[in-house]
Design a protein around this motif. Structure first.
Motif, PDB file in Angstrom:
ATOM      1  N   PRO A  17       0.800  -1.227   0.000  1.00  0.00           N
ATOM      2  CA  PRO A  17       0.000   0.000   0.000  1.00  0.00           C
ATOM      3  C   PRO A  17       0.836   1.281   0.000  1.00  0.00           C
ATOM      4  N   ILE A  18       1.950   1.282   0.698  1.00  0.00           N
ATOM      5  CA  ILE A  18       2.814   2.469   0.707  1.00  0.00           C
ATOM      6  C   ILE A  18       3.383   2.695  -0.687  1.00  0.00           C
ATOM      7  N   ASN A  19       3.797   1.625  -1.341  1.00  0.00           N
ATOM      8  CA  ASN A  19       4.324   1.737  -2.700  1.00  0.00           C
ATOM      9  C   ASN A  19       3.249   2.254  -3.646  1.00  0.00           C
ATOM     10  N   ASN A  20       2.021   1.748  -3.515  1.00  0.00           N
ATOM     11  CA  ASN A  20       0.913   2.231  -4.359  1.00  0.00           C
ATOM     12  C   ASN A  20       0.628   3.703  -4.114  1.00  0.00           C
ATOM     13  N   LEU A  21       0.662   4.128  -2.856  1.00  0.00           N
ATOM     14  CA  LEU A  21       0.434   5.535  -2.517  1.00  0.00           C
ATOM     15  C   LEU A  21       1.508   6.430  -3.134  1.00  0.00           C
ATOM     16  N   LEU A  22       2.761   6.015  -3.019  1.00  0.00           N
ATOM     17  CA  LEU A  22       3.849   6.810  -3.589  1.00  0.00           C
ATOM     18  C   LEU A  22       3.738   6.904  -5.105  1.00  0.00           C
ATOM     19  N   HIS A  23       3.371   5.796  -5.758  1.00  0.00           N
ATOM     20  CA  HIS A  23       3.194   5.830  -7.213  1.00  0.00           C
ATOM     21  C   HIS A  23       2.049   6.755  -7.606  1.00  0.00           C
ATOM     22  N   ALA A  24       0.958   6.724  -6.852  1.00  0.00           N
ATOM     23  CA  ALA A  24      -0.180   7.597  -7.142  1.00  0.00           C
ATOM     24  C   ALA A  24       0.203   9.064  -6.977  1.00  0.00           C
ATOM     25  N   LEU A  25       0.952   9.369  -5.911  1.00  0.00           N
ATOM     26  CA  LEU A  25       1.389  10.755  -5.693  1.00  0.00           C
ATOM     27  C   LEU A  25       2.331  11.228  -6.797  1.00  0.00           C
ATOM     28  N   LEU A  26       3.263  10.371  -7.190  1.00  0.00           N
ATOM     29  CA  LEU A  26       4.203  10.749  -8.250  1.00  0.00           C
ATOM     30  C   LEU A  26       3.491  10.901  -9.589  1.00  0.00           C
ATOM     31  N   ASP A  27       2.511  10.053  -9.869  1.00  0.00           N
ATOM     32  CA  ASP A  27       1.723  10.204 -11.091  1.00  0.00           C
ATOM     33  C   ASP A  27       0.938  11.515 -11.081  1.00  0.00           C
ATOM     34  N   ALA A  28       0.347  11.865  -9.940  1.00  0.00           N
ATOM     35  CA  ALA A  28      -0.412  13.114  -9.822  1.00  0.00           C
ATOM     36  C   ALA A  28       0.504  14.323 -10.013  1.00  0.00           C
ATOM     37  N   ILE A  29       1.684  14.277  -9.441  1.00  0.00           N
ATOM     38  CA  ILE A  29       2.636  15.379  -9.610  1.00  0.00           C
ATOM     39  C   ILE A  29       3.052  15.490 -11.075  1.00  0.00           C
ATOM     40  N   GLY A  30       3.276  14.348 -11.707  1.00  0.00           N
ATOM     41  CA  GLY A  30       3.642  14.344 -13.129  1.00  0.00           C
ATOM     42  C   GLY A  30       2.561  14.920 -14.013  1.00  0.00           C
TER      43      GLY A  30
END
Length: 64
Positions: free
Chosen positions: A47-60
């Motif tokens: 879940p932490i990895n999924n959260l970080l990927h979602a945040l990085l995608d949103a920033i991108g």
């Protein structure tokens, strides 16, 4: 050109910077590194990895 950097490397650099500027002590840096290592081996890693990927995608998407 996209530049990809491992988050582990990024956090390692951040901890090194905090140690050099004496914003964090060696003991605190060791605890932070060990906590990250132990957290990665638990069920919370996914879940932490999924959260970080979602945040990085949103920033991108905001930057694009």
């Amino acid at each position: 050109m996209a530049l990809t950097i491992s988050l582990a490397l990024l956090f390692g650099i951040a901890l090194t910077f905090l140690l050099k500027t004496k914003s964090i002590g060696f003991g605190s840096a060791l605890v932070a590194a060990l906590f990250g290592f132990l957290l990665a081996s638990t069920g919370a890693a996914g879940p932490i990895n999924n959260l970080l990927h979602a945040l990085l995608d949103a920033i991108g998407k905001v930057r694009a």
